[in-house]
Design a protein around this motif. Sequence first.
Motif, PDB file in Angstrom:
ATOM      1  N   ASN A   1      82.360 100.318  36.191  1.00 34.25           N
ATOM      2  CA  ASN A   1      82.187  99.618  34.910  1.00 34.25           C
ATOM      3  C   ASN A   1      80.698  99.396  34.675  1.00 34.25           C
ATOM      4  OD1 ASN A   1      84.985  99.232  34.262  1.00 34.25           O
ATOM      5  ND2 ASN A   1      85.021  97.749  35.947  1.00 34.25           N
TER       6      ASN A   1
ATOM      7  N   ASP B   1      83.064 107.787  26.308  1.00 33.04           N
ATOM      8  CA  ASP B   1      83.928 106.778  25.691  1.00 33.04           C
ATOM      9  C   ASP B   1      83.544 105.363  26.114  1.00 33.04           C
ATOM     10  OD1 ASP B   1      85.321 108.623  24.260  1.00 33.04           O
ATOM     11  OD2 ASP B   1      87.051 108.712  25.598  1.00 33.04           O
ATOM     12  N   VAL B   2      83.175 105.203  27.379  1.00 34.56           N
ATOM     13  CA  VAL B   2      82.763 103.878  27.852  1.00 34.56           C
ATOM     14  C   VAL B   2      81.432 103.487  27.189  1.00 34.56           C
ATOM     15  CG1 VAL B   2      82.063 102.540  29.880  1.00 34.56           C
ATOM     16  CG2 VAL B   2      84.017 104.094  30.026  1.00 34.56           C
TER      17      VAL B   2
ATOM     18  N   ARG C   1      82.108 102.285  23.618  1.00 36.95           N
ATOM     19  CA  ARG C   1      82.660 100.932  23.533  1.00 36.95           C
ATOM     20  C   ARG C   1      81.554  99.901  23.708  1.00 36.95           C
ATOM     21  NH1 ARG C   1      85.484  98.284  28.361  1.00 36.95           N
ATOM     22  NH2 ARG C   1      86.416 100.343  28.656  1.00 36.95           N
TER      23      ARG C   1
ATOM     24  N   ALA D   1      93.808 107.178  26.811  1.00 41.21           N
ATOM     25  CA  ALA D   1      92.535 106.492  27.019  1.00 41.21           C
ATOM     26  C   ALA D   1      91.844 106.278  25.685  1.00 41.21           C
ATOM     27  CB  ALA D   1      91.656 107.309  27.958  1.00 41.21           C
ATOM     28  N   LYS D   2      91.970 107.261  24.807  1.00 39.40           N
ATOM     29  CA  LYS D   2      91.303 107.167  23.509  1.00 39.40           C
ATOM     30  C   LYS D   2      91.859 106.003  22.681  1.00 39.40           C
ATOM     31  CE  LYS D   2      89.488 111.140  22.495  1.00 39.40           C
ATOM     32  NZ  LYS D   2      88.173 110.673  22.928  1.00 39.40           N
TER      33      LYS D   2
ATOM     34  N   SER E   1      93.360 103.316  23.849  1.00 39.47           N
ATOM     35  CA  SER E   1      92.956 102.067  24.495  1.00 39.47           C
ATOM     36  C   SER E   1      91.487 101.761  24.200  1.00 39.47           C
ATOM     37  CB  SER E   1      93.151 102.154  26.007  1.00 39.47           C
ATOM     38  OG  SER E   1      94.508 102.337  26.284  1.00 39.47           O
ATOM     39  N   GLU E   2      90.642 102.769  24.344  1.00 39.41           N
ATOM     40  CA  GLU E   2      89.211 102.578  24.043  1.00 39.41           C
ATOM     41  C   GLU E   2      89.047 102.162  22.584  1.00 39.41           C
ATOM     42  OE1 GLU E   2      86.418 102.554  25.710  1.00 39.41           O
ATOM     43  OE2 GLU E   2      87.164 103.200  27.657  1.00 39.41           O
TER      44      GLU E   2
END
Lengths: 323, 323
Positions: A157, A196-197, A200, A273-274, A276-277
């Motif tokens: 993270n 993606d992270v 966000r 994942a997309k 959720s992101e």
Amino acid sequence: MEIRCIVKMGGAAITCKNELERINEENLDAVSSQLRQAMIPCSASVKTVGMDWSKRPGISEDVSSTLDDFCGDHTLNLLSNKFVVVHGAGSFGHFQASKSGVHKGGLDRPLVKAGFVATRISVTTLNLKIVRALAREGIPSIGMSPFACGWSTSKRNIASADLSMVAKAIESGFVPVLHGDAVFDEVQGCTILSGDVIIRHLAVLLKPEYVVFLTDVLGVYDCPPTVPDSVLLREIAVDEGGNWSVVKPTLRNMNKQVEITVAAHDTTGGMAAKISEAAMIAKHGIDVYIVKAATNHSLRALSGDLRGNIPDDWLGTIVRLTR
Amino acid sequence: MEIRCIVKMGGAAITCKNELERINEENLDAVSSQLRQAMIPCSASVKTVGMDWSKRPGISEDVSSTLDDFCGDHTLNLLSNKFVVVHGAGSFGHFQASKSGVHKGGLDRPLVKAGFVATRISVTTLNLKIVRALAREGIPSIGMSPFACGWSTSKRNIASADLSMVAKAIESGFVPVLHGDAVFDEVQGCTILSGDVIIRHLAVLLKPEYVVFLTDVLGVYDCPPTVPDSVLLREIAVDEGGNWSVVKPTLRNMNKQVEITVAAHDTTGGMAAKISEAAMIAKHGIDVYIVKAATNHSLRALSGDLRGNIPDDWLGTIVRLTR
């Protein structure tokens, strides 16, 4: 600082996923052109003045003629809408990362260390190609590698991500272009920080009006889009806790099954994942549009046409906070 | 942290200066090989395991065979000496910067803004090529752009240069590769931060044992090396105030004239600037070697053979503190 939009160029949309380190040139050029139209709305009618003055293998262009266009100093349309671009890796980086296990850490192992170097070479090669494609459209793009910017993770993270250079670049009228990268991890030594992270993290801190994910399919489906009768999810509602449900179309037999189906078929973590992101971003009140790159639908999403009501003829997935 | 050496790859040594964006491949490969020998002394007898697993135009290499070499996990010789590499621009970046006047600032002018983008594209293209050449030699090189690292200037002097990522990369066993770059300037908006200024800043803060400048001539001469009877200055003594004088050879008729002569013939600031920069480093007790790239002399300098007495058969210029 008012950021209009953060764009994710999906790896699948801008590279040929099954061929090592091959750009999808046609898509990249189309996406770059659409980004110019979205960032510099009045540029459609005037000649584009390119900002890539470097040689391109196999292409002979007279750079000095480009420069002549600058004589009047008025030919360049200034950026009217502030954008940030983040791209994935697609067929760049994945091979190097997965062969060496960079995502699992262990920098003291020679293979992992070599893979870290090889992965960064591959993803920065892609970054440079994208920065150049944008610059050729007259977009003042600036490549910024998360690793060099000092971003790092802890147990995968984000632990530290200094946004000051990104913010300074935006303020100065540039378009930062970030990417999924190999970075240091406080616990496991190193890992892969995905696009993606990054998106966000940027979205929560920069609070853009909307976020656009450019992909290689029309949007998010209830089951893989290659399956007959798969249904495009048009609108997903998110509450402030980040929980989401499909609002449109009204799914008769599916109910909560959708989430499970989506998660189950998607072993790469791509679409589940997309969502959720996207939900993690949308819960902050930022609209998220997931749309097929290089289509009329992506142009409308990038241009901000969907901020009010969603036109019936627009195809894609909107993930939006229910107020 | 004990840094062995900071190396400046001069633009003239690794690019073809009179041809836009052309690498001097032969020199770059030789320099990379010498750097491997200097960083990983026991590597001479074993097969090099490359860390560039990306495609190269016109060269078909089977990447998977490279990876097979990693099976034992013991084939890679770990870096035993910590190095930092900084390179100049040569025929990359100069054209873009000078055409647009990036060094003079004024980011609100479209030509300067475009030149900033074009310059960064050109210098990062060179950086990537150098990182890849080093990685092919098995050196765990990591490209780090000063701009992305957040370095900036004020009136063209370094105002802010966070070294934490550079230090972290070195500690983790990587070789950071920095470069002259277009950066923001607090007063004039933007400028060019040269490789020489970066070297000085890094040297003062990281305190390496020695600094090597790789150039395209044997060292510093009393007048341009193309002039008949020009004399190679073998040793320059520096005092703690940064004043310098030629110690070897004993210059009979020249006395202080040397400084003036050097400064006068060198309109590009190349050699005069180089002695001044070297003196600024040497006054901190760090030896500086100015030497022709890709020669036996450069290999000896990089390997640290000059730290004691200077061999009579070594050709180059040493700039050193008189204690």
